[in-house]
Design a protein around this motif. Sequence first.
Motif, PDB file in Angstrom:
ATOM      1  N   ILE A 636       0.847  -1.137  -0.049  1.00 35.21           N
ATOM      2  CA  ILE A 636      -0.152  -0.020   0.033  1.00 35.21           C
ATOM      3  C   ILE A 636       0.743   1.145  -0.048  1.00 35.21           C
ATOM      4  O   ILE A 636       0.606   2.355  -0.724  1.00 35.21           O
ATOM      5  N   ARG A 637       2.016   1.298   0.662  1.00 36.60           N
ATOM      6  CA  ARG A 637       3.012   2.319   0.804  1.00 36.60           C
ATOM      7  C   ARG A 637       3.998   2.444  -0.304  1.00 36.60           C
ATOM      8  O   ARG A 637       4.827   3.156  -0.443  1.00 36.60           O
ATOM      9  N   ALA A 638       3.766   1.580  -1.444  1.00 41.28           N
ATOM     10  CA  ALA A 638       4.890   1.314  -2.374  1.00 41.28           C
ATOM     11  C   ALA A 638       6.234   1.480  -1.900  1.00 41.28           C
ATOM     12  O   ALA A 638       7.320   1.839  -2.401  1.00 41.28           O
ATOM     13  N   GLN A 639       6.152   0.443  -0.859  1.00 43.06           N
ATOM     14  CA  GLN A 639       7.886   0.142  -0.232  1.00 43.06           C
ATOM     15  C   GLN A 639       8.197  -1.192  -0.840  1.00 43.06           C
ATOM     16  O   GLN A 639       7.318  -2.082  -1.101  1.00 43.06           O
ATOM     17  N   PRO A 640       9.356  -1.498  -0.595  1.00 44.38           N
ATOM     18  CA  PRO A 640       9.707  -2.781  -0.949  1.00 44.38           C
ATOM     19  C   PRO A 640       9.359  -4.122  -0.265  1.00 44.38           C
ATOM     20  O   PRO A 640       8.934  -3.707   1.017  1.00 44.38           O
ATOM     21  N   GLN A 641       9.094  -5.046  -1.078  1.00 43.67           N
ATOM     22  CA  GLN A 641       8.462  -5.998  -0.268  1.00 43.67           C
ATOM     23  C   GLN A 641       9.631  -7.135   0.489  1.00 43.67           C
ATOM     24  O   GLN A 641      10.785  -7.106  -0.029  1.00 43.67           O
ATOM     25  N   PRO A 642       9.256  -7.378   1.767  1.00 44.08           N
ATOM     26  CA  PRO A 642      10.326  -8.315   2.329  1.00 44.08           C
ATOM     27  C   PRO A 642      10.398  -9.554   1.360  1.00 44.08           C
ATOM     28  O   PRO A 642       9.373 -10.132   1.205  1.00 44.08           O
ATOM     29  N   HIS A 643      11.434 -10.423   1.357  1.00 44.31           N
ATOM     30  CA  HIS A 643      11.451 -11.315   0.693  1.00 44.31           C
ATOM     31  C   HIS A 643      12.668 -12.042   0.974  1.00 44.31           C
ATOM     32  O   HIS A 643      13.629 -11.520   1.784  1.00 44.31           O
ATOM     33  N   GLY A 644      12.643 -13.324   1.087  1.00 47.95           N
ATOM     34  CA  GLY A 644      13.803 -14.397   1.305  1.00 47.95           C
ATOM     35  C   GLY A 644      14.354 -15.431   0.173  1.00 47.95           C
ATOM     36  O   GLY A 644      13.377 -15.549  -0.525  1.00 47.95           O
ATOM     37  N   HIS A 645      15.538 -15.836   0.230  1.00 48.23           N
ATOM     38  CA  HIS A 645      15.783 -16.587  -0.743  1.00 48.23           C
ATOM     39  C   HIS A 645      15.979 -18.192  -0.229  1.00 48.23           C
ATOM     40  O   HIS A 645      16.815 -18.290   0.659  1.00 48.23           O
ATOM     41  N   GLU A 646      15.084 -18.947  -0.579  1.00 45.40           N
ATOM     42  CA  GLU A 646      15.347 -20.407  -0.234  1.00 45.40           C
ATOM     43  C   GLU A 646      15.852 -21.117  -1.352  1.00 45.40           C
ATOM     44  O   GLU A 646      15.185 -21.814  -2.283  1.00 45.40           O
ATOM     45  N   GLY A 647      17.056 -21.911  -1.013  1.00 44.63           N
ATOM     46  CA  GLY A 647      17.637 -22.784  -1.933  1.00 44.63           C
ATOM     47  C   GLY A 647      17.689 -22.197  -3.415  1.00 44.63           C
ATOM     48  O   GLY A 647      18.161 -21.069  -3.490  1.00 44.63           O
ATOM     49  N   ASN A 648      17.214 -22.635  -4.472  1.00 43.03           N
ATOM     50  CA  ASN A 648      17.222 -22.180  -5.847  1.00 43.03           C
ATOM     51  C   ASN A 648      16.170 -21.366  -6.174  1.00 43.03           C
ATOM     52  O   ASN A 648      15.973 -20.920  -7.257  1.00 43.03           O
ATOM     53  N   ARG A 649      15.282 -21.038  -5.304  1.00 45.11           N
ATOM     54  CA  ARG A 649      14.075 -20.173  -5.419  1.00 45.11           C
ATOM     55  C   ARG A 649      14.732 -18.654  -5.774  1.00 45.11           C
ATOM     56  O   ARG A 649      14.553 -17.885  -4.516  1.00 45.11           O
ATOM     57  N   ALA A 650      15.137 -18.287  -6.700  1.00 44.49           N
ATOM     58  CA  ALA A 650      15.907 -17.157  -6.697  1.00 44.49           C
ATOM     59  C   ALA A 650      15.131 -15.995  -7.121  1.00 44.49           C
ATOM     60  O   ALA A 650      15.653 -14.708  -7.065  1.00 44.49           O
TER      61      ALA A 650
END
Length: 679
Positions: A636-650
């Motif tokens: 809603i605030r057009a801020q970066p999404q928190p995300h994580g990298h799991e294995g080959n899910r790049a």
Amino acid sequence: MIDDPLLTPYRLAGLNLKNRIVSTAHSSRYTSEGIPTERYRAYQEHKARGGVGLVTLGGSAVVARDSPPAFGNITMYKDEVVAPLARIVDSCRAHGSGVFIQLTHMGRRTADHTGDWLPTVSSAAMREPAHRVYPKAAEPWDEDRIVADFAAAAERAKAAGVDGIELEHYGHLLDAFASPWHLSKLPPDDRARAAQLPQRVIRAVNDAVGDDLVIGVRMAVDERRPDGLDLDTAHSLLDRYVELGVRFVNVIVGTIESATRLSEVIPGAGRKSAPFLDTAAEVKRAHPDVTVLHAAKIDDVATARHAVANGCVDLVGMTRANIADPYLVTKIQAGRESDIRPCIGARYCLEGGATGGVVCVHNPAVGRESHLEHEIDAQAGHRRRVVVVGAGPAGLEAAHVAAKRGHEVVVLEAATDPGGQVNLLVTNDRRRDLIGAIDWRVEQARQHGVEFRFGVFAEEHDVLELAPDVVVVATGGLARTASDAGLGCAAQVDDLWAVFEQPRRHYGAALVFDDDGRYPSLDAVEVLAKAGNTVTYVTPERSVAVEVGALNFSDFQAAFDRHDVAFAPTRGLQAVDPRDDGRLTVTLETEAGAAAERITCDKVFYAGGTNPNDELYLALRERSSNQGRVDYEAFIRAQPQPHGHEGNRAFELYRVGDAVTSRNMHAAILDAHRLALGM
């Protein structure tokens, strides 16, 4: 562009304006209990920051308690309005813009069952169709009170620091005391006294503010009705008003007592550009010493430039164009006219009652300036490879915003051309201007290095081969069918898209069952009717196209009237039975499920929105780092999404627009803008 007539300074009475472009008064609904909010301040400031010469606040700022806000109006009868108005004035003036405010008493153009629940008032007890209110005929003490209310409101405006006041003189109270068709409803002995009210108000406002503020009128100079105000009478009125201190006239043509009349005053898509410019020029010729302003559908720079260069007007209102792109003036100054986001005449900005305030159908930052951006700079922390699948409105918005942020963007599109469902809607040639939202985005994207690959029906491997960091699925939706809706007669019913795919096909008698209530249903009816079909529109709702704004509906209604479209509201679709002669018998039903009338036709179409075309999204979801999850607070605030990298899910995976669920054009673009701005 030094010699550009639009950019030449202008002196209005004692006020120096830096250019000839004006944002005229319009309702934004960005108020809280009649007090302008921070949202309103930011909305107006961006117009000033974008270079407009004059900003007019108010959109019918009301002066009295028996003129309750009908559409989020500023309440100028409250002392507490001064401080927030002053902040808006200061914000706009800091960027060199002049600031006016429009004052009015709404008269009969409001409701008596809101605000303080006072009876409405007008010159005569004549009901207004649009608001369905029965005003009382003003008594002399009402007139005295209202004159004092205008003066008090003008004093508050002066205290807020505005440069000028525009008095509303069409469709509200003042013109009801000037127009022959209103005055003719009064007893003959009362007409002369009543006709003095506008002059009394002008005199009182002028006395209240002195020479410190510029005074003008926004005035219908030709009401386009046989018993109404005509140009000759308007010239005489304006001469008297000038003697009393009026220094400018904002020229209006027509009346606004109904949606149809208002749609003529504020023309939309498919209407002639600047239809009343000749009338404005006549006013200018008759009153060379009065500043003339005009604003009806002057939505492109070339027309505005012509209007000023040829002396038709002194100042040109580009209000809706300036909503679509508040930075229109600075782009003219920089020689970047091709970068101006076009006004496409959708008039979605005029449907603020249904959208929580003014929004532009294809500029998502309008009214959201606190967290979205009109002008996007390369701000990304690090360059990422973004793959966008789909080149409809949502996909193109994601692509050009991400590219402007500094990312590398590739767009995959199954069709040979961009546009998505917009390409269907513009088969209704009256709505062809909608394609401007597509053309502008494609050009912006290409300028910023987006690579387009058309004719690619993207599958999972096509996306993964591009080694994306982010995938945005904007594959749109597929027409929801009668079978999807659980209708037992689905085998005999086509989806709505079939109309747009063969827009000139003649079926004979066609029936459209509208289970959606949005624009595509009405576009389909118009396309069918123009192709020579006899059309019946059926809906379970109590009114036609419940999600379509009144002004736009009036344009559809005019087309339907020309083609004798029949309507059956509050009816469901019970059965569609083939006949021996190859035709169909349609049985309609009441809300209770009882059989109602039967209609014979040749084709039945079902309008029910779309289902998400989400096959690719679902195939990619488990391989993504976020599994498609969206943090809504950040979104809603057009801020970066928190995300994580799991294995080959790049890669991160998101979907926008109709690929999520059935969305309208503005919602789809907003989805994509917020997501891409946070990349």
